[in-house]
Design a protein around this motif. Sequence first.
Motif, PDB file in Angstrom:
ATOM      1  N   MET A 112      -9.265 -18.983  -1.629  1.00 54.33           N
ATOM      2  CA  MET A 112      -8.439 -18.392  -0.604  1.00 54.33           C
ATOM      3  C   MET A 112      -9.192 -18.481   0.715  1.00 54.33           C
ATOM      4  SD  MET A 112      -7.038 -14.483  -0.195  1.00 54.33           S
ATOM      5  CE  MET A 112      -6.408 -14.524  -1.825  1.00 54.33           C
ATOM      6  N   SER A 113      -8.458 -18.746   1.780  1.00 59.37           N
ATOM      7  CA  SER A 113      -9.103 -18.819   3.087  1.00 59.37           C
ATOM      8  C   SER A 113      -9.556 -17.419   3.522  1.00 59.37           C
ATOM      9  CB  SER A 113      -8.155 -19.409   4.124  1.00 59.37           C
ATOM     10  OG  SER A 113      -7.168 -18.481   4.487  1.00 59.37           O
ATOM     11  N   GLU A 114     -10.576 -17.395   4.348  1.00 59.00           N
ATOM     12  CA  GLU A 114     -11.080 -16.131   4.895  1.00 59.00           C
ATOM     13  C   GLU A 114      -9.991 -15.424   5.709  1.00 59.00           C
ATOM     14  OE1 GLU A 114     -13.955 -13.137   5.793  1.00 59.00           O
ATOM     15  OE2 GLU A 114     -13.780 -14.637   4.222  1.00 59.00           O
ATOM     16  N   ASP A 115      -9.206 -16.203   6.441  1.00 56.30           N
ATOM     17  CA  ASP A 115      -8.140 -15.648   7.262  1.00 56.30           C
ATOM     18  C   ASP A 115      -7.107 -14.917   6.397  1.00 56.30           C
ATOM     19  OD1 ASP A 115      -6.666 -15.120   9.568  1.00 56.30           O
ATOM     20  OD2 ASP A 115      -5.708 -17.077   9.593  1.00 56.30           O
ATOM     21  N   VAL A 116      -6.663 -15.534   5.315  1.00 58.66           N
ATOM     22  CA  VAL A 116      -5.666 -14.908   4.431  1.00 58.66           C
ATOM     23  C   VAL A 116      -6.273 -13.700   3.722  1.00 58.66           C
ATOM     24  CG1 VAL A 116      -4.281 -15.247   2.343  1.00 58.66           C
ATOM     25  CG2 VAL A 116      -4.267 -16.979   4.143  1.00 58.66           C
ATOM     26  N   ARG A 117      -7.523 -13.809   3.268  1.00 55.37           N
ATOM     27  CA  ARG A 117      -8.169 -12.671   2.594  1.00 55.37           C
ATOM     28  C   ARG A 117      -8.223 -11.464   3.519  1.00 55.37           C
ATOM     29  NH1 ARG A 117     -12.545  -9.996   2.763  1.00 55.37           N
ATOM     30  NH2 ARG A 117     -13.583 -11.398   4.216  1.00 55.37           N
ATOM     31  N   ARG A 118      -8.667 -11.656   4.751  1.00 54.33           N
ATOM     32  CA  ARG A 118      -8.761 -10.534   5.694  1.00 54.33           C
ATOM     33  C   ARG A 118      -7.383  -9.973   6.033  1.00 54.33           C
ATOM     34  NH1 ARG A 118     -13.381 -11.182  10.145  1.00 54.33           N
ATOM     35  NH2 ARG A 118     -12.938  -8.966  10.268  1.00 54.33           N
ATOM     36  N   THR A 119      -6.387 -10.841   6.123  1.00 56.20           N
ATOM     37  CA  THR A 119      -5.026 -10.392   6.393  1.00 56.20           C
ATOM     38  C   THR A 119      -4.525  -9.502   5.260  1.00 56.20           C
ATOM     39  OG1 THR A 119      -4.560 -12.376   7.712  1.00 56.20           O
ATOM     40  CG2 THR A 119      -2.662 -11.158   6.852  1.00 56.20           C
ATOM     41  N   LEU A 120      -4.749  -9.932   4.006  1.00 59.62           N
ATOM     42  CA  LEU A 120      -4.335  -9.124   2.860  1.00 59.62           C
ATOM     43  C   LEU A 120      -5.040  -7.778   2.855  1.00 59.62           C
ATOM     44  CD1 LEU A 120      -4.313 -11.813   0.015  1.00 59.62           C
ATOM     45  CD2 LEU A 120      -2.327 -10.825   1.193  1.00 59.62           C
ATOM     46  N   GLU A 121      -6.340  -7.772   3.117  1.00 58.84           N
ATOM     47  CA  GLU A 121      -7.093  -6.515   3.129  1.00 58.84           C
ATOM     48  C   GLU A 121      -6.548  -5.550   4.182  1.00 58.84           C
ATOM     49  OE1 GLU A 121     -11.105  -7.860   3.632  1.00 58.84           O
ATOM     50  OE2 GLU A 121     -11.370  -8.190   1.475  1.00 58.84           O
ATOM     51  N   LEU A 122      -6.208  -6.067   5.351  1.00 56.44           N
ATOM     52  CA  LEU A 122      -5.667  -5.193   6.404  1.00 56.44           C
ATOM     53  C   LEU A 122      -4.270  -4.699   6.064  1.00 56.44           C
ATOM     54  CD1 LEU A 122      -6.939  -7.032   9.586  1.00 56.44           C
ATOM     55  CD2 LEU A 122      -7.622  -4.767   8.779  1.00 56.44           C
ATOM     56  N   LEU A 123      -3.435  -5.578   5.518  1.00 56.43           N
ATOM     57  CA  LEU A 123      -2.084  -5.145   5.146  1.00 56.43           C
ATOM     58  C   LEU A 123      -2.111  -4.089   4.044  1.00 56.43           C
ATOM     59  CD1 LEU A 123      -0.106  -8.511   5.176  1.00 56.43           C
ATOM     60  CD2 LEU A 123       0.258  -6.538   6.680  1.00 56.43           C
ATOM     61  N   LEU A 124      -3.133  -4.150   3.171  1.00 52.20           N
ATOM     62  CA  LEU A 124      -3.211  -3.251   2.026  1.00 52.20           C
ATOM     63  C   LEU A 124      -4.279  -2.175   2.211  1.00 52.20           C
ATOM     64  CD1 LEU A 124      -2.889  -5.944  -0.770  1.00 52.20           C
ATOM     65  CD2 LEU A 124      -1.126  -4.318  -0.028  1.00 52.20           C
ATOM     66  N   ASP A 125      -4.530  -1.767   3.453  1.00 53.76           N
ATOM     67  CA  ASP A 125      -5.602  -0.797   3.697  1.00 53.76           C
ATOM     68  C   ASP A 125      -5.185   0.654   3.494  1.00 53.76           C
ATOM     69  OD1 ASP A 125      -4.048  -0.366   5.943  1.00 53.76           O
ATOM     70  OD2 ASP A 125      -5.667  -0.638   7.382  1.00 53.76           O
ATOM     71  N   GLY A 126      -3.971   0.876   3.024  1.00 54.89           N
ATOM     72  CA  GLY A 126      -3.487   2.242   2.812  1.00 54.89           C
ATOM     73  C   GLY A 126      -4.085   2.900   1.577  1.00 54.89           C
ATOM     74  N   PRO A 127      -3.973   4.234   1.490  1.00 52.96           N
ATOM     75  CA  PRO A 127      -4.568   4.987   0.385  1.00 52.96           C
ATOM     76  C   PRO A 127      -3.676   5.098  -0.858  1.00 52.96           C
ATOM     77  CG  PRO A 127      -3.644   6.500   1.975  1.00 52.96           C
ATOM     78  CD  PRO A 127      -3.438   5.111   2.527  1.00 52.96           C
ATOM     79  N   SER A 128      -2.481   4.523  -0.828  1.00 55.85           N
ATOM     80  CA  SER A 128      -1.552   4.703  -1.957  1.00 55.85           C
ATOM     81  C   SER A 128      -2.044   3.990  -3.218  1.00 55.85           C
ATOM     82  CB  SER A 128      -0.165   4.179  -1.591  1.00 55.85           C
ATOM     83  OG  SER A 128      -0.180   2.772  -1.529  1.00 55.85           O
ATOM     84  N   ASP A 129      -1.545   4.439  -4.371  1.00 50.60           N
ATOM     85  CA  ASP A 129      -1.861   3.764  -5.639  1.00 50.60           C
ATOM     86  C   ASP A 129      -1.423   2.305  -5.599  1.00 50.60           C
ATOM     87  OD1 ASP A 129      -2.924   6.092  -6.642  1.00 50.60           O
ATOM     88  OD2 ASP A 129      -1.129   6.646  -7.787  1.00 50.60           O
ATOM     89  N   LEU A 130      -0.293   2.055  -4.973  1.00 57.33           N
ATOM     90  CA  LEU A 130       0.204   0.685  -4.849  1.00 57.33           C
ATOM     91  C   LEU A 130      -0.793  -0.185  -4.103  1.00 57.33           C
ATOM     92  CD1 LEU A 130       2.360  -1.563  -4.884  1.00 57.33           C
ATOM     93  CD2 LEU A 130       3.312  -0.520  -2.819  1.00 57.33           C
ATOM     94  N   HIS A 131      -1.243   0.262  -2.948  1.00 56.27           N
ATOM     95  CA  HIS A 131      -2.181  -0.534  -2.158  1.00 56.27           C
ATOM     96  C   HIS A 131      -3.517  -0.699  -2.873  1.00 56.27           C
ATOM     97  CE1 HIS A 131       0.021  -0.107   1.960  1.00 56.27           C
ATOM     98  NE2 HIS A 131       0.721  -0.748   1.040  1.00 56.27           N
ATOM     99  N   ARG A 132      -3.998   0.351  -3.531  1.00 55.89           N
ATOM    100  CA  ARG A 132      -5.263   0.238  -4.277  1.00 55.89           C
ATOM    101  C   ARG A 132      -5.145  -0.809  -5.383  1.00 55.89           C
ATOM    102  NH1 ARG A 132      -5.878   5.685  -3.151  1.00 55.89           N
ATOM    103  NH2 ARG A 132      -4.685   6.378  -4.946  1.00 55.89           N
ATOM    104  N   ALA A 133      -4.053  -0.783  -6.130  1.00 58.68           N
ATOM    105  CA  ALA A 133      -3.865  -1.731  -7.239  1.00 58.68           C
ATOM    106  C   ALA A 133      -3.760  -3.166  -6.721  1.00 58.68           C
ATOM    107  CB  ALA A 133      -2.629  -1.357  -8.045  1.00 58.68           C
ATOM    108  N   LEU A 134      -3.050  -3.352  -5.626  1.00 56.32           N
ATOM    109  CA  LEU A 134      -2.922  -4.706  -5.082  1.00 56.32           C
ATOM    110  C   LEU A 134      -4.218  -5.188  -4.436  1.00 56.32           C
ATOM    111  CD1 LEU A 134       0.694  -4.471  -3.641  1.00 56.32           C
ATOM    112  CD2 LEU A 134      -0.050  -5.767  -5.653  1.00 56.32           C
ATOM    113  N   ARG A 135      -4.973  -4.291  -3.792  1.00 55.07           N
ATOM    114  CA  ARG A 135      -6.285  -4.666  -3.231  1.00 55.07           C
ATOM    115  C   ARG A 135      -7.205  -5.175  -4.325  1.00 55.07           C
ATOM    116  NH1 ARG A 135      -6.096  -0.023   0.031  1.00 55.07           N
ATOM    117  NH2 ARG A 135      -7.397   1.073  -1.450  1.00 55.07           N
ATOM    118  N   ALA A 136      -7.133  -4.583  -5.517  1.00 56.98           N
ATOM    119  CA  ALA A 136      -7.991  -5.008  -6.627  1.00 56.98           C
ATOM    120  C   ALA A 136      -7.687  -6.440  -7.058  1.00 56.98           C
ATOM    121  CB  ALA A 136      -7.824  -4.053  -7.813  1.00 56.98           C
ATOM    122  N   GLN A 137      -6.504  -6.943  -6.737  1.00 54.57           N
ATOM    123  CA  GLN A 137      -6.129  -8.309  -7.107  1.00 54.57           C
ATOM    124  C   GLN A 137      -6.648  -9.351  -6.115  1.00 54.57           C
ATOM    125  OE1 GLN A 137      -1.877  -8.488  -7.668  1.00 54.57           O
ATOM    126  NE2 GLN A 137      -1.873  -6.685  -8.990  1.00 54.57           N
TER     127      GLN A 137
END
Length: 118
Positions: A1-26
């Motif tokens: 995965m490109s660094e740009d896409v990885r950082r974008t995903l991390e920022l989009l999923l930076d919330g504290p919800s269970d959903l965001h935590r589970a998706l960040r782990a992927q």
Amino acid sequence: MSEDVRRTLELLLDGPSDLHRALRAQIPYAEMRDSGCSCPCVYLRVAVEAPEALEAAPTGPGLGPVASAPLLAADGGYDGEATLFAYDGVLEDLQFCDWEDRGPGPRPLWEWLGPRHG
């Protein structure tokens, strides 16, 4: 995965919800794959050899948006949206809608992201 896409995903999923935590782990197990689509999007595939990351996030069945943020031009003006989709709780598709069709130019995509939608 490109660094740009990885950082974008991390920022989009930076919330504290269970959903965001589970998706960040992927994210570490996600790979970019060819979309065959003419629209500006990045299809993702989460590696099956990482079962701990494949525990489906609580999204419900099917494909649906799980995070989004506005794309802001260099002058701070609104220029479109970035939307992340999951399919059956697994990262699937990162889509971009750029109203002016100018593209990010020299800036990486993650620098275009404005405040995340709730």
